[in-house]
Design an enzyme around this catalytic site. Structure first.
Site, PDB file in Angstrom:
ATOM      1  N   LYS A   1       0.831  -1.205   0.000  1.00  0.00           N
ATOM      2  CA  LYS A   1       0.000   0.000   0.000  1.00  0.00           C
ATOM      3  C   LYS A   1       0.878   1.272   0.000  1.00  0.00           C
ATOM      4  O   LYS A   1       2.095   1.171  -0.016  1.00  0.00           O
ATOM      5  CB  LYS A   1      -0.943  -0.029   1.203  1.00  0.00           C
TER       6      LYS A   1
HETATM    7  C1  LIG Z   1      -5.253  -4.350   1.653  1.00  0.00           C
HETATM    8  C2  LIG Z   1      -6.730  -4.241   1.656  1.00  0.00           C
HETATM    9  C3  LIG Z   1      -7.518  -4.568   2.778  1.00  0.00           C
HETATM   10  C4  LIG Z   1      -6.980  -5.236   3.995  1.00  0.00           C
HETATM   11  O1  LIG Z   1      -5.920  -4.671   4.570  1.00  0.00           O
HETATM   12  P1  LIG Z   1      -4.913  -5.520   5.506  1.00  0.00           P
HETATM   13  O2  LIG Z   1      -4.122  -4.439   6.131  1.00  0.00           O
HETATM   14  O3  LIG Z   1      -4.127  -6.418   4.627  1.00  0.00           O
HETATM   15  O4  LIG Z   1      -5.752  -6.265   6.501  1.00  0.00           O
HETATM   16  C5  LIG Z   1      -8.881  -4.316   2.710  1.00  0.00           C
HETATM   17  N1  LIG Z   1      -9.462  -3.827   1.620  1.00  0.00           N
HETATM   18  C6  LIG Z   1      -8.753  -3.534   0.515  1.00  0.00           C
HETATM   19  C7  LIG Z   1      -9.455  -2.969  -0.658  1.00  0.00           C
HETATM   20  C8  LIG Z   1      -7.373  -3.753   0.497  1.00  0.00           C
HETATM   21  O5  LIG Z   1      -6.677  -3.493  -0.620  1.00  0.00           O
END
Ligand SMILES: *Cc1c(COP(=O)(O)O)cnc(C)c1O
Length: 398
Positions: A184
């Site tokens: 991210k």
């Molecule tokens: C990465 C992601 C999540 C979950 O995040 P984590 O930190 O991995 O639990 C939820 N929704 C979307 C759209 C994501 O890309």
């Protein structure tokens, strides 16, 4: 051969120094950096409150809990997201209801949301897919008419903007959730954050992150300073102090990260235009919103090119380009196939998009030369220079 992944973190010496400082301090878990990180995120987004948690999924779960979701409630969301968006609703006992996407933006389509409203609807959970903000104003208008809660899954969209405000300001929603997973925009290893302007939600989420425990001042004075009390059931969704230190250090680089991502998107956009009708490229600019480019969604126009997505994906691998498919629709997974009515699993625009897409590499550490390499590979494959002799594989639908 050099391998180029689709996404990758950026960790430099300044990040390492900040983490080491905390590791040498008195606090590993609940120290001062968490609060500092929360205040910095709230300020960046323009929200009143932020709660840092152990993952984006944990953040979604807390948001759904304080929104009062439970058995019998329906949560309208998109089938084109990572599983966590829907799973966290299931954790509360609620039922996710999937509304089809807008084919061009890949975001949930407000008209499709309207079709899915029932008297059991409780919340709408849009995802700013790939980093492109949804039309929050339109979604807020639907929610207001039905007295529904809006929770933004902004795990792709830290730094994106809608109508001049940062995503996470919650101007048109109740709660926004971010993820700090390494692919991210910024990372804390694992981690996430929730923003809101609702003080009641904020207080509840702070408690629920720590087992539902509160430490009421008056009772502590009466009973003793050790006193604590659990009014509602909660979880251990705490983040650690050294993760928060990493997050703070990463946040200082966020504007630079976003700038790099936007440059890469432009570089792809300009160079791949020459492929014409063979491909469907993401729109680079919108008048009322700013894309955060978590992903660069490259689509094959299957009517105009003879190569299938699988062959294209594998051909890219042969050039060392590790693309990815975002995502297998949530509704394809056996769990949801078993638990939801077959009639509710039909989403023609999502299905069509899913057959066409691969995400090209997109992250700030990608150099201009890397981008050139990806572009050259894509062009060679689609212009038919690549491995003409190889038999095309039939696509397999999972
Ligand atoms: C990465 C992601 C999540 C979950 O995040 P984590 O930190 O991995 O639990 C939820 N929704 C979307 C759209 C994501 O890309």
């Amino acid at each position: 051969m050099k391998k180029i992944p689709y996404g990758r973190q950026w960790i430099d010496q300044s990040d390492i120094n900040e983490v080491v400082k905390v590791l040498k301090s008195d606090w590993l878990s609940q120290g001062p950096k968490i609060r500092e990180f929360e205040e910095a995120i709230a300020k960046y987004c323009g929200a009143k409150y932020a709660v840092a948690v152990s993952s984006g999924t944990a953040g979604l779960h807390l948001a759904y809990c304080v929104a009062g979701m439970g058995k019998g409630d329906e949560v309208i969301t998109t089938p084109m997201s990572f599983l966590a968006t829907a799973n966290a609703a299931v954790f509360t006992g609620a039922t996710p209801i999937f509304a089809d996407i807008d084919y061009d933006t890949v975001n949930i389509d407000p008209e499709e949301i309207q079709k899915k409203l029932t008297k059991r609807s409780k919340a709408i959970v849009p995802v700013h897919f790939a980093g492109l903000p949804v039309d929050l104003k339109e979604i807020a208008a639907i929610a207001r008419r039905r007295d529904l809660i809006v929770i933004e899954d902004a795990c792709h969209a830290l730094g994106a903007e809608y109508r001049g405000k940062k995503i996470g300001s919650c101007q048109y929603s109740d709660i926004t959730v971010f993820s700090f997973h390494p692919v991210k925009h910024i990372t804390t290893g694992e981690g996430g954050c929730i923003t809101t302007n609702n003080r009641d939600f904020y207080k509840k989420m702070l408690q629920m992150r720590h087992h539902g425990i509160g430490r009421p001042q008056s009772a502590r004075r009466r009973v003793g300073n050790w006193f604590y009390q659990m009014n509602n059931i909660g979880f251990n969704y705490r983040i650690t102090d050294f993760q928060a230190a990493l997050g703070l250090s990463q946040l200082r680089k966020l504007d630079f990260f976003l700038k790099r991502r936007r440059e890469i998107a432009e570089q792809y956009g300009e160079a791949l235009q020459s492929l014409g009708e063979k491909v469907i490229l993401p729109k680079l600019h919108y008048p009322d919103r700013k894309h955060a480019w978590h992903l660069y969604l490259f689509r094959l126009n299957l009517k105009k090119t003879s190569i299938h997505r699988r062959r294209f994906y594998e051909a890219l691998q042969e050039y060392g380009v590790m693309s990815q498919v975002h995502y297998i629709p949530i509704t394809h997974h056996p769990y949801y196939q078993r638990h939801l009515a077959k009639s509710s699993l039909r989403h023609p625009k999502t299905e069509r998009y899913y057959q066409e897409v691969v995400s090209l590499p997109m992250y700030p550490r990608l150099t201009s030369r890397d981008v050139q390499l990806v572009i050259a590979a894509v062009k060679e494959i689609l212009d038919g220079v690549f491995n003409k002799s190889k038999k095309r594989k039939k696509p397999v639908v999972f």
